[in-house]
Motif scaffolding. Structure first.
Motif, mmCIF file in Angstrom:
data_model
loop_
_atom_site.group_PDB
_atom_site.id
_atom_site.type_symbol
_atom_site.label_atom_id
_atom_site.label_comp_id
_atom_site.label_asym_id
_atom_site.label_seq_id
_atom_site.Cartn_x
_atom_site.Cartn_y
_atom_site.Cartn_z
ATOM 1 N N ASP A 17 -8.778 3.684 -11.076
ATOM 2 C CA ASP A 17 -7.637 2.850 -10.676
ATOM 3 C C ASP A 17 -8.075 1.413 -10.426
ATOM 4 O O ASP A 17 -8.874 1.143 -9.528
ATOM 5 N N ILE A 18 -7.498 0.490 -11.197
ATOM 6 C CA ILE A 18 -7.812 -0.933 -11.027
ATOM 7 C C ILE A 18 -6.979 -1.487 -9.874
ATOM 8 O O ILE A 18 -5.763 -1.275 -9.822
ATOM 9 N N THR A 19 -7.627 -2.180 -8.955
ATOM 10 C CA THR A 19 -6.921 -2.661 -7.763
ATOM 11 C C THR A 19 -6.847 -4.185 -7.683
ATOM 12 O O THR A 19 -6.094 -4.727 -6.874
ATOM 13 N N TYR A 20 -7.650 -4.884 -8.492
ATOM 14 C CA TYR A 20 -7.687 -6.350 -8.391
ATOM 15 C C TYR A 20 -8.275 -6.933 -9.664
ATOM 16 O O TYR A 20 -9.255 -6.398 -10.199
ATOM 17 N N PRO A 59 -2.216 -5.084 -10.919
ATOM 18 C CA PRO A 59 -3.463 -4.883 -11.682
ATOM 19 C C PRO A 59 -3.505 -3.522 -12.384
ATOM 20 O O PRO A 59 -4.260 -3.344 -13.342
ATOM 21 N N GLU A 60 -2.646 -2.588 -11.945
ATOM 22 C CA GLU A 60 -2.634 -1.264 -12.582
ATOM 23 C C GLU A 60 -2.154 -1.335 -14.026
ATOM 24 O O GLU A 60 -2.301 -0.374 -14.778
ATOM 25 N N ARG A 93 -6.243 -8.710 -2.462
ATOM 26 C CA ARG A 93 -6.469 -7.326 -2.879
ATOM 27 C C ARG A 93 -7.945 -7.029 -3.106
ATOM 28 O O ARG A 93 -8.307 -5.926 -3.475
ATOM 29 N N PHE A 149 -10.148 -1.051 -1.103
ATOM 30 C CA PHE A 149 -8.784 -1.529 -1.254
ATOM 31 C C PHE A 149 -7.881 -0.483 -0.606
ATOM 32 O O PHE A 149 -8.000 0.705 -0.895
#
Lengths: 123, 363
Positions: free
Chosen positions: A33-36, A83-84, B289, B313
């Motif tokens: 999972d991309i967070t940023y 970012p997702e 973030r 996060f």
């Protein structure tokens, strides 16, 4: 349009002197999972294989290297809030930025889709 | 390198296509569908965790006469039967050898639940401090444990295992029968949600796991989600926020230390208490973030003041959150901090714990 990949799992789609850059589906899957996404500044000059942007997932923080030299002309602002999108389509709506002033001669240092698929098999 | 140990659920995890990785000497599931999806499932429904890697010791004897009363930072003899208590096993310098929970099973019986990576050392240390070492048995191998955590966990447990579960209060447990075997169902967890820790014979764990996963309200969650869930609550993780160089006072956990009784490490804590801790725990929220991570530097007005011990996060807060150890002057609420590692830099502010206050923990 021609699409190429780097060993560091960036992709670049080139149309004349313009290029769109992102990370590969494989890279997005590996990151989880991309967070940023730290987008580059518009107008920034980059050299091929130098740091362009940064990306963070629930697991790790990584740099994104530019597949080509040029100047950043546009960034995918949607990634700031979502970012997702990179997980949903790393090689479509999850693009990172557009670079202009691309020198075609640099593309020889990259892999085409078939060569990248082979490269992934060897990892 | 020593071979990784596997829980009784290894084949189940592989069938679920879990991403497996080493943790504390064990091969454990890090994620199934995805860390953020599993985290959300736990906050909204009920997530099932394989916790068979944790260690369990059975003490059968006189808690005071056999010496268990002076082993930990808290009194075990004053735990009422049917209740559990959290606290620490310390070294002489007051550093944390492990954080653990003691379950008072009977007048003369207690179960000690410890972290996976520290199990063998904990057992040796605890035994060495008892007057009669034969009263302690390592039952880790024959004891299985799964956690069901989330706002729907109570109704699910009641439907499957009986109404006696409905009224278990926070930090209480019952001895019961599950799938025909003796089991302990404890209203404890590590997520900030209403939830249960279920202990039963390791040979029965796979059957329980499969039964619960048949329920559409239940989904498996890995250690990745578990880490986000615990950090949003500000719970310490042994090996990150606690270790043998960190005392409970430094880690901000003095409420789990009873200075009115004897225990190993007490003198060191008394000294620290008198002189003040050189480092203190801090909780901070990042302005963006970006995620702080273990070992990132903490700066205050350009000067290095400490180090991040845990960071991530936070899906619930939609920003980076972290725990760290800093010089006392940098820990006051509202203090502005910079978190830094190489090219990565983020601004943050000291906040109160827990980070996330919407959990169903006490509902």
């Amino acid at each position: 349009m021609a699409k190429f990949y780097t060993k560091e799992h960036e992709w670049v789609e080139v149309a004349g002197a313009q290029a769109t850059v992102g990370i590969s589906e494989h890279a997005a899957h590996e990151l989880g999972d991309i967070t940023y996404v730290e987008l580059p500044k518009i107008g920034k000059s980059v050299k091929q294989f130098e740091t362009l942007a940064a990306i963070e997932s629930v697991k790790a923080a990584s740099d994104i290297y530019s597949p080509v030299s040029g100047k950043v002309a546009e960034v995918n602002q949607a990634l700031d809030a979502a970012p997702e999108l990179v997980n949903q389509g790393a090689e479509s709506q999850g693009w990172i930025c557009r670079v202009e002033g691309v020198n075609e001669a640099e593309l020889g240092a990259l892999m085409d889709a078939a060569a990248y698929a082979e490269y992934l098999k060897g990892l | 390198m020593e071979e990784l140990k596997a829980t009784p659920l290894r084949a189940d995890h592989e069938n679920l296509k879990a991403l497996m990785a080493p943790f504390g000497g064990w091969l454990m599931p890090i994620q199934y569908s995805g860390i953020i999806a599993e985290h959300r499932w736990c906050r909204e429904k009920a997530a099932l965790f394989d916790i068979c890697h944790m260690g369990e010791f059975l003490f059968k004897g006189d808690l005071v006469a056999d010496g268990l009363e002076e082993v930990f930072t808290f009194s075990v003899s004053s735990i009422p039967v049917g209740r559990s208590r959290y606290g620490f096993l310390l070294n002489d310098a007051g550093g944390v050898i492990d954080d653990l929970i003691v379950f008072r099973l009977a007048e003369d019986e207690a179960m000690i639940v410890v972290n996976a990576a520290t199990t063998d050392n904990d057992f040796a240390v605890i035994r060495s401090r008892l007057k009669n070492p034969t009263v302690l048995t390592d039952i880790s191998a024959r004891t299985g444990k799964v956690d069901l955590q989330g706002p729907l966990s109570r109704e699910i447990m009641v439907e499957h295992f009986g109404a006696q579960i409905r009224d278990i209060p926070f930090f209480k447990f019952i001895k019961t029968s599950i799938l025909g075997s003796d089991a302990i169902v404890s209203r404890t967890g590590y997520t900030g949600e209403l939830g249960y820790e279920i202990f039963l014979p390791s040979g029965k764990v796979a059957e329980l796991w499969r039964l619960l996963l048949e329920d559409p309200r239940v989904a498996p969650a890995g250690l990745g989600a578990r880490d986000l869930l615990r950090l949003e609550m500000g719970y310490s993780l042994y090996g990150n926020d606690l270790d043998e160089q960190i005392t409970p006072l430094t880690a901000g956990l003095s409420s789990f230390v009873n200075m009115n009784k004897e225990f190993v490490g007490r003198a060191a804590l008394e000294r620290e208490s008198g002189q003040g801790s050189p480092r203190v725990k801090v909780a901070f929220k990042v302005d963006s973030r970006r995620a702080p991570r273990h070992f990132y530097q903490i700066l205050q007005q350009g000067e290095e003041v400490g180090v991040v011990t845990s960071g991530a996060f936070s899906p619930m807060l939609a920003c980076g959150i972290g725990l760290g150890l800093v010089k006392p002057g940098a820990a006051a609420l509202g203090t502005r901090l910079t978190i830094k590692q190489d090219r990565v830099e983020m601004e943050a502010q000291v906040v109160e714990l827990p980070f996330y206050t919407g959990g169903s923990l006490r509902s």
